[in-house]
Design an enzyme around this catalytic site. Sequence first.
Site, PDB file in Angstrom:
ATOM      1  N   ASN A 206      13.564 -72.779 -72.223  1.00 49.57           N
ATOM      2  CA  ASN A 206      13.580 -73.623 -73.414  1.00 49.57           C
ATOM      3  C   ASN A 206      14.277 -72.873 -74.549  1.00 49.57           C
ATOM      4  O   ASN A 206      14.025 -71.685 -74.748  1.00 49.57           O
ATOM      5  CB  ASN A 206      12.104 -73.901 -73.792  1.00 49.57           C
ATOM      6  CG  ASN A 206      11.923 -74.974 -74.832  1.00 49.57           C
ATOM      7  OD1 ASN A 206      12.480 -76.060 -74.701  1.00 49.57           O
ATOM      8  ND2 ASN A 206      11.112 -74.698 -75.851  1.00 49.57           N
ATOM      9  N   HIS A 242      15.818 -79.036 -82.826  1.00 55.13           N
ATOM     10  CA  HIS A 242      15.434 -78.989 -84.245  1.00 55.13           C
ATOM     11  C   HIS A 242      16.721 -79.239 -85.042  1.00 55.13           C
ATOM     12  O   HIS A 242      17.465 -78.305 -85.353  1.00 55.13           O
ATOM     13  CB  HIS A 242      14.832 -77.627 -84.592  1.00 55.13           C
ATOM     14  CG  HIS A 242      13.502 -77.398 -83.949  1.00 55.13           C
ATOM     15  ND1 HIS A 242      12.382 -78.127 -84.307  1.00 55.13           N
ATOM     16  CD2 HIS A 242      13.112 -76.554 -82.973  1.00 55.13           C
ATOM     17  CE1 HIS A 242      11.350 -77.721 -83.574  1.00 55.13           C
ATOM     18  NE2 HIS A 242      11.773 -76.787 -82.750  1.00 55.13           N
ATOM     19  N   GLU A 271      11.393 -80.484 -78.627  1.00 54.09           N
ATOM     20  CA  GLU A 271      10.818 -80.221 -79.956  1.00 54.09           C
ATOM     21  C   GLU A 271      11.568 -80.980 -81.044  1.00 54.09           C
ATOM     22  O   GLU A 271      11.826 -80.447 -82.132  1.00 54.09           O
ATOM     23  CB  GLU A 271      10.829 -78.713 -80.258  1.00 54.09           C
ATOM     24  CG  GLU A 271      10.167 -77.867 -79.194  1.00 54.09           C
ATOM     25  CD  GLU A 271      10.099 -76.379 -79.542  1.00 54.09           C
ATOM     26  OE1 GLU A 271      10.326 -76.003 -80.706  1.00 54.09           O
ATOM     27  OE2 GLU A 271       9.803 -75.585 -78.617  1.00 54.09           O
TER      28      GLU A 271
HETATM   29  O1  G3I Z   1      -3.486 -69.572 -87.711  1.00 53.32           O
HETATM   30  C1  G3I Z   1      -3.044 -68.845 -88.861  1.00 53.32           C
HETATM   31  C2  G3I Z   1      -4.064 -68.945 -89.975  1.00 53.32           C
HETATM   32  O2  G3I Z   1      -5.265 -68.343 -89.577  1.00 53.32           O
HETATM   33  C3  G3I Z   1      -3.486 -68.278 -91.223  1.00 53.32           C
HETATM   34  O3  G3I Z   1      -4.356 -68.480 -92.291  1.00 53.32           O
HETATM   35  C4  G3I Z   1      -2.135 -68.878 -91.568  1.00 53.32           C
HETATM   36  C5  G3I Z   1      -1.501 -68.167 -92.770  1.00 53.32           C
HETATM   37  O4  G3I Z   1      -0.095 -68.134 -92.682  1.00 53.32           O
HETATM   38  O5  G3I Z   1      -1.261 -68.756 -90.478  1.00 53.32           O
HETATM   39  C6  G3I Z   1      -1.726 -69.413 -89.325  1.00 53.32           C
HETATM   40  O6  G3I Z   1      -0.815 -69.246 -88.311  1.00 53.32           O
HETATM   41  C7  G3I Z   1       0.369 -70.012 -88.409  1.00 53.32           C
HETATM   42  C8  G3I Z   1       0.502 -70.789 -87.120  1.00 53.32           C
HETATM   43  O7  G3I Z   1       1.735 -71.505 -87.106  1.00 53.32           O
HETATM   44  C9  G3I Z   1      -0.623 -71.811 -86.959  1.00 53.32           C
HETATM   45  O8  G3I Z   1      -0.574 -72.754 -87.977  1.00 53.32           O
HETATM   46  C10 G3I Z   1       1.542 -69.069 -88.564  1.00 53.32           C
HETATM   47  O9  G3I Z   1       1.475 -68.429 -89.839  1.00 53.32           O
HETATM   48  C11 G3I Z   1       2.842 -69.840 -88.453  1.00 53.32           C
HETATM   49  O10 G3I Z   1       3.938 -68.939 -88.447  1.00 53.32           O
HETATM   50  C12 G3I Z   1       2.862 -70.637 -87.151  1.00 53.32           C
HETATM   51  O11 G3I Z   1       4.046 -71.391 -87.137  1.00 53.32           O
HETATM   52  C13 G3I Z   1       4.402 -71.906 -85.867  1.00 53.32           C
HETATM   53  C14 G3I Z   1       5.766 -71.376 -85.455  1.00 53.32           C
HETATM   54  O12 G3I Z   1       6.141 -71.941 -84.227  1.00 53.32           O
HETATM   55  C15 G3I Z   1       5.787 -69.864 -85.330  1.00 53.32           C
HETATM   56  O13 G3I Z   1       7.024 -69.432 -84.887  1.00 53.32           O
HETATM   57  C16 G3I Z   1       4.461 -73.404 -85.960  1.00 53.32           C
HETATM   58  O14 G3I Z   1       3.167 -73.932 -86.245  1.00 53.32           O
HETATM   59  C17 G3I Z   1       4.993 -73.975 -84.655  1.00 53.32           C
HETATM   60  O15 G3I Z   1       5.187 -75.362 -84.806  1.00 53.32           O
HETATM   61  C18 G3I Z   1       6.320 -73.312 -84.331  1.00 53.32           C
HETATM   62  O16 G3I Z   1       6.805 -73.833 -83.152  1.00 53.32           O
HETATM   63  C19 G3I Z   1       8.065 -73.304 -82.718  1.00 53.32           C
HETATM   64  C20 G3I Z   1       8.054 -73.363 -81.205  1.00 53.32           C
HETATM   65  O17 G3I Z   1       6.945 -72.666 -80.697  1.00 53.32           O
HETATM   66  C21 G3I Z   1       9.335 -72.794 -80.632  1.00 53.32           C
HETATM   67  N1  G3I Z   1      10.474 -73.444 -81.208  1.00 53.32           N
HETATM   68  C22 G3I Z   1      10.531 -73.475 -82.656  1.00 53.32           C
HETATM   69  C23 G3I Z   1       9.280 -74.093 -83.208  1.00 53.32           C
HETATM   70  C24 G3I Z   1       9.350 -74.212 -84.722  1.00 53.32           C
HETATM   71  O18 G3I Z   1       9.375 -72.961 -85.337  1.00 53.32           O
END
Ligand code: G3I
Length: 511
Positions: A206, A242, A271
């Site tokens: 992916n 995206h 995605e």
């Molecule tokens: O769970 C913690 C929480 O405890 C904390 O208080 C908070 C503070 O920043 O962070 C929370 O974690 C976050 C997590 O999502 C859950 O919400 C992370 O900071 C945040 O970086 C993370 O982002 C995710 C991202 O991947 C990380 O790379 C997104 O939700 C998620 O949708 C995104 O998904 C990715 C795919 O896996 C791969 N392709 C790209 C896509 C978009 O970036």
Amino acid sequence: MSSVMRCGHGRTRGLPALLVGALTLAFALTGGPATAAQQDTLHELAAAQGKYFGSATDNPELSDAAYAATLGSEFGQITPGNSMKWDTTEPVQGQFDFTKGDVITAFAAQHDQTVRGHTLVWHSQLPSWVGNLPPAQVEAAMTRHITEEATHYRGAVTAWDVVNEPFNEDGTFRTSPFYTAMGTDYVATALRAAHAADPDAKLYLNDYNIEGLGAKSDAMYALVSELLDEGVPLDGVGMQAHLAVQYGFPYQMQANMRRFADLGLDVAVTELDVRMQLPSDTAKSDTQAAYYRQVVEACLAVERCVGITVWDYTDKYSWVPSTFPGQGAANLYDENLLPKPAHGAVRTALGAGDDGGQGGEPGAFKAQYRNTDASVGDNQIKPGLQLVNTGGTAGDLSDVTLRYWFTAGNGAATYSSWCDWSPIGCSHVTHRVVAMDTPEAGADHYLEVGFTGGSLAPGASTGEIQLRLNKTDWSAFDESDDYSRGSGTSYADAPKIAVYAGDELVWGIEP
Ligand code: G3I
């Protein structure tokens, strides 16, 4: 005044239709989408074409009942946005925790949905202990992680993003603890381990920016060709998609999908979202709708394209604003969970008839609400409502009704309702309380508001309609859990108050 009527969940008519002359109030159009009654869900439309239509989701979002309702009904597949990633499932070496992912697979089972597992091997959201291992220990740690997780989810996950985002933009391999330890071989090793753990799951590589023809998709094409030649278990390529309105549509997406399909691989759009620089305007929103439509058309045109997953379905839970400050509005539904023009474009591309789903159609209405009643525990409920014509033509009010849902509590089963004041004149407003045959959370009755006739000019609002209701024994309500109640004391768009034109729901979400 009115007394209680009994009624099922469905729509009943019965308002007097005395024409009282046009209501030509000239408030400005404030915009906003309308939902129309729909015959098929996105997934049903896709399934009729042999594809699935899915959405990403995440554990915290599932406690949002309105969100979960649409996730469970509109989509046939879900992908956990975070809960199956390495930092969640093995935060400490050898300590596995599948609690969050199990919630997602249970939700899917309850709603007859398939699950794409995301993701087993990725450089991001990787706990620091992996990067701190001596390179000689990384292969064993990776194999163990894959084996534990893919075994745990055997039967619950139909496809795995085994390796996520292996490439840089120029098509070179991305540096990661896995690449550093094993070179390019880590991809084949990961696929073999996943296949051994779950021989039935479809195994994918992916990545993003591989949707169109270009250096990065060429690199993916070369890699998967080599893996297939070597007999490595590989079933498909996931194109994240995206997209952004300011960067243009991927170059020849359909031809790119087809070349992977021609290798004997499945292709999935994994995605999909289409972000934009905020604020949104009509031109950006139109471009966004066109991009969503073009992705659907490309997938429909390629038989081996198995389905489309949006990354999540609503702007309310999008990853975009925190990653790209100033950008957003990337999803099919807005922050109030109402469908946007892109949603209608997807439906149309999936072959929906002209049965609605297109936001902002001419003649559409929306409801606005303010709370004029500070007390949640007294013997009256006092919603302030406004009806706005968001369409391009005059709206016939004799055909329009609004519903405000509430719970009755103990006491008399008969009601009085009142219009206390409105600039259009309370004599032109009808109202009654209706008991639902099938109560829902926060709703066993609704106040139905209608009009004796007249019409509302395009962009015009009725202005405030001050409403009030009580039980005939004046016993108290508990409004705290009432579906339609909000706490705002200024008028704002109210998705939990429905508007119907005739029998058709044109605004809002029913409980
Ligand atoms: O769970 C913690 C929480 O405890 C904390 O208080 C908070 C503070 O920043 O962070 C929370 O974690 C976050 C997590 O999502 C859950 O919400 C992370 O900071 C945040 O970086 C993370 O982002 C995710 C991202 O991947 C990380 O790379 C997104 O939700 C998620 O949708 C995104 O998904 C990715 C795919 O896996 C791969 N392709 C790209 C896509 C978009 O970036």
